[in-house]
Design a protein around this motif. Structure first.
Motif, mmCIF file in Angstrom:
data_model
loop_
_atom_site.group_PDB
_atom_site.id
_atom_site.type_symbol
_atom_site.label_atom_id
_atom_site.label_comp_id
_atom_site.label_asym_id
_atom_site.label_seq_id
_atom_site.Cartn_x
_atom_site.Cartn_y
_atom_site.Cartn_z
ATOM 1 N N UNK A 195 0.823 -1.204 0.000
ATOM 2 C CA UNK A 195 0.000 0.000 0.000
ATOM 3 C C UNK A 195 0.865 1.266 0.000
ATOM 4 N N UNK A 196 0.354 2.381 -0.570
ATOM 5 C CA UNK A 196 1.074 3.659 -0.438
ATOM 6 C C UNK A 196 1.058 4.125 1.008
ATOM 7 N N UNK A 197 2.037 4.961 1.395
ATOM 8 C CA UNK A 197 2.059 5.512 2.746
ATOM 9 C C UNK A 197 0.790 6.333 2.985
ATOM 10 N N UNK A 255 -2.371 8.062 0.522
ATOM 11 C CA UNK A 255 -3.492 7.121 0.379
ATOM 12 C C UNK A 255 -4.830 7.848 0.477
ATOM 13 N N UNK A 256 -5.773 7.492 -0.419
ATOM 14 C CA UNK A 256 -7.121 8.059 -0.313
ATOM 15 C C UNK A 256 -7.905 7.286 0.751
ATOM 16 N N UNK A 257 -9.104 7.743 1.052
ATOM 17 C CA UNK A 257 -9.872 7.143 2.148
ATOM 18 C C UNK A 257 -10.230 5.685 1.873
ATOM 19 N N UNK A 258 -10.442 5.338 0.604
ATOM 20 C CA UNK A 258 -10.738 3.951 0.270
ATOM 21 C C UNK A 258 -9.554 3.045 0.583
ATOM 22 N N UNK A 259 -8.346 3.507 0.244
ATOM 23 C CA UNK A 259 -7.134 2.738 0.538
ATOM 24 C C UNK A 259 -6.902 2.660 2.040
ATOM 25 N N UNK A 278 -6.458 -0.638 4.404
ATOM 26 C CA UNK A 278 -5.316 -0.812 5.321
ATOM 27 C C UNK A 278 -5.823 -1.094 6.734
ATOM 28 N N UNK A 279 -6.815 -0.306 7.182
ATOM 29 C CA UNK A 279 -7.339 -0.497 8.531
ATOM 30 C C UNK A 279 -7.953 -1.887 8.690
ATOM 31 N N UNK A 280 -8.668 -2.348 7.679
ATOM 32 C CA UNK A 280 -9.294 -3.671 7.768
ATOM 33 C C UNK A 280 -8.240 -4.772 7.897
ATOM 34 N N UNK A 281 -7.174 -4.669 7.093
ATOM 35 C CA UNK A 281 -6.105 -5.666 7.143
ATOM 36 C C UNK A 281 -5.441 -5.665 8.515
ATOM 37 N N UNK A 282 -5.060 -4.483 8.994
ATOM 38 C CA UNK A 282 -4.306 -4.394 10.242
ATOM 39 C C UNK A 282 -5.180 -4.621 11.475
ATOM 40 N N UNK A 333 -7.003 12.547 8.858
ATOM 41 C CA UNK A 333 -8.331 12.287 8.304
ATOM 42 C C UNK A 333 -8.466 10.815 7.920
ATOM 43 N N UNK A 334 -9.692 10.418 7.654
ATOM 44 C CA UNK A 334 -9.956 9.105 7.079
ATOM 45 C C UNK A 334 -10.004 7.974 8.079
ATOM 46 N N UNK A 335 -10.298 6.775 7.584
ATOM 47 C CA UNK A 335 -10.386 5.593 8.458
ATOM 48 C C UNK A 335 -9.085 5.342 9.210
ATOM 49 N N UNK A 336 -9.201 5.183 10.513
ATOM 50 C CA UNK A 336 -8.036 4.927 11.353
ATOM 51 C C UNK A 336 -8.521 4.424 12.709
#
Length: 362
Positions: A45-47, A51-55, A59-63, A106-109
């Protein structure tokens, strides 16, 4: 959700304390806590900054799945940080469970949190993953053992971004290599009082160690608390970085203790008066700022360790440093408060907590 994971109830955190606040670790009269943090990124994945919110969601789902399945950390809870309001995010920052950057991005985290609050794993901060272990007192070796075990367990299931030349790859080039930030939180009121602290700063600067405030990078020193940490991660092993801190910290601990003893020997009455006045203000003030509270609690904390105050324990003072911060205060009151209202509420909270405590000279 696995059996080992749970949702974290922020309301319960307002009336508890993390292990690092209990004052039970080695040299905890001077060293409030030790912390080690590792920065890691997934190879595919990009850093996060790119990364956009979809990416970020992917990432959050995987981790999150991997964090919740960890078996080497005890029971972990999880919080979706992006679903929190600003007050709750600031509450977690004050609690040292997430960074200011994690709160403000911002974004999913999210963040996985250990039941003792000595482990937190931030997902989608500046890097995909920031693993943190925090312990009471001077406990760098214990922190390293814990975090190394967590890192190894995760690396069995995910592929980190890694270069043979540059080591672990991170969003900020200064974190490349080991990706490690090792730090200790020191309480140095005597060195501040005697202005000897500048000598310490100058000596640390010469050997590339950073000095920061209570909340890390970019924060001011409050209540005579200073975080000392490594600046360089590239070209040194984890052991070398930790060893460098371990060479320096005992000297600072010894320096602070010598100056405290000298202050007592030179004018015990004056020092006892300073501590007693600080304690008296905390017990009786009708309005008080966060900054003044930190300053006065610092005097009381030193007074306890010098035998100038009885009837109050270090864990209580450590807890008050955190519970009188703006977000904690508002969570405890279950209401949003303007600055002036917080000052009144803070004073009322301190009067309540310290009502039956009396300063005493042995």
């Amino acid at each position: 959700m696995t059996e080992e994971s749970r949702d974290v109830d922020l309301e319960t955190l307002t009336v508890t304390s993390g292990e690092w606040l209990r004052g039970t670790g080695p040299d905890s009269d001077i060293v409030v806590s030790s912390r080690i943090r590792l920065a890691r990124n997934l190879a595919q994945f990009p850093f996060p900054p790119q990364a956009d919110d979809g990416t970020r969601m992917e990432i959050e789902q995987v981790l999150r799945r991997r964090v919740e399945s960890l078996s080497c950390t005890g029971r972990l809870g999880y919080i979706s940080v992006d679903s929190l309001d600003q007050l709750d995010r600031q509450f977690l920052v004050e609690r040292q469970l997430i960074s200011r950057e994690h709160a403000e991005t911002h974004g999913p985290r999210g963040v996985g949190i250990g039941s003792e609050e000595n482990v937190s794993l931030m997902i989608n901060e500046e890097d995909h993953l920031r693993i943190q272990v925090l312990r009471s007192g001077y406990s760098l070796d214990e922190c390293w053992n814990d975090i190394n075990r967590i890192d190894d367990a995760l690396e069995e299931h995910v592929t980190y971004a890694f270069s043979e030349e540059f080591g672990y790859l991170t969003s900020c080039p200064t974190n490349c290599g080991t990706g490690i930030r090792a730090s200790v939180m020191l309480h140095l009121p005597a060195l501040v009082l005697t202005k000897e602290i500048q000598k310490v700063f100058q000596a640390l600067q010469k050997i590339s160690l950073a000095v920061r405030g209570l909340y890390g990078e970019g924060s001011q020193a409050m209540g005579d608390f200073y975080q000392i940490s490594n600046q360089v991660t590239l070209g040194q092993s984890e052991d070398q970085i930790i060893s460098k801190l371990k060479e320096v910290v005992p000297n600072i601990i010894a320096y602070e203790r010598r100056v405290r003893k000298a202050l007592v020997k030179e004018n015990r009455q004056r020092l006892h008066d300073q501590v007693s006045r600080a304690f008296g203000i905390l017990q009786s003030a009708q309005t008080i700022t966060s900054e003044e509270t930190m300053h006065l609690l610092s005097s009381v904390r030193m007074g306890i360790n010098l035998g100038l105050v009885e009837g109050i324990e270090i864990p209580t003072v450590n807890e008050l440093f955190i519970h009188t911060q703006p977000a904690h205060l508002q969570k405890l009151r279950h209401e949003m408060l303007e600055s002036a209202e917080r000052n009144v509420a803070r004073a009322a909270y301190l009067r309540q907590r310290l009502a039956r405590q009396e300063p005493h000279e042995n």
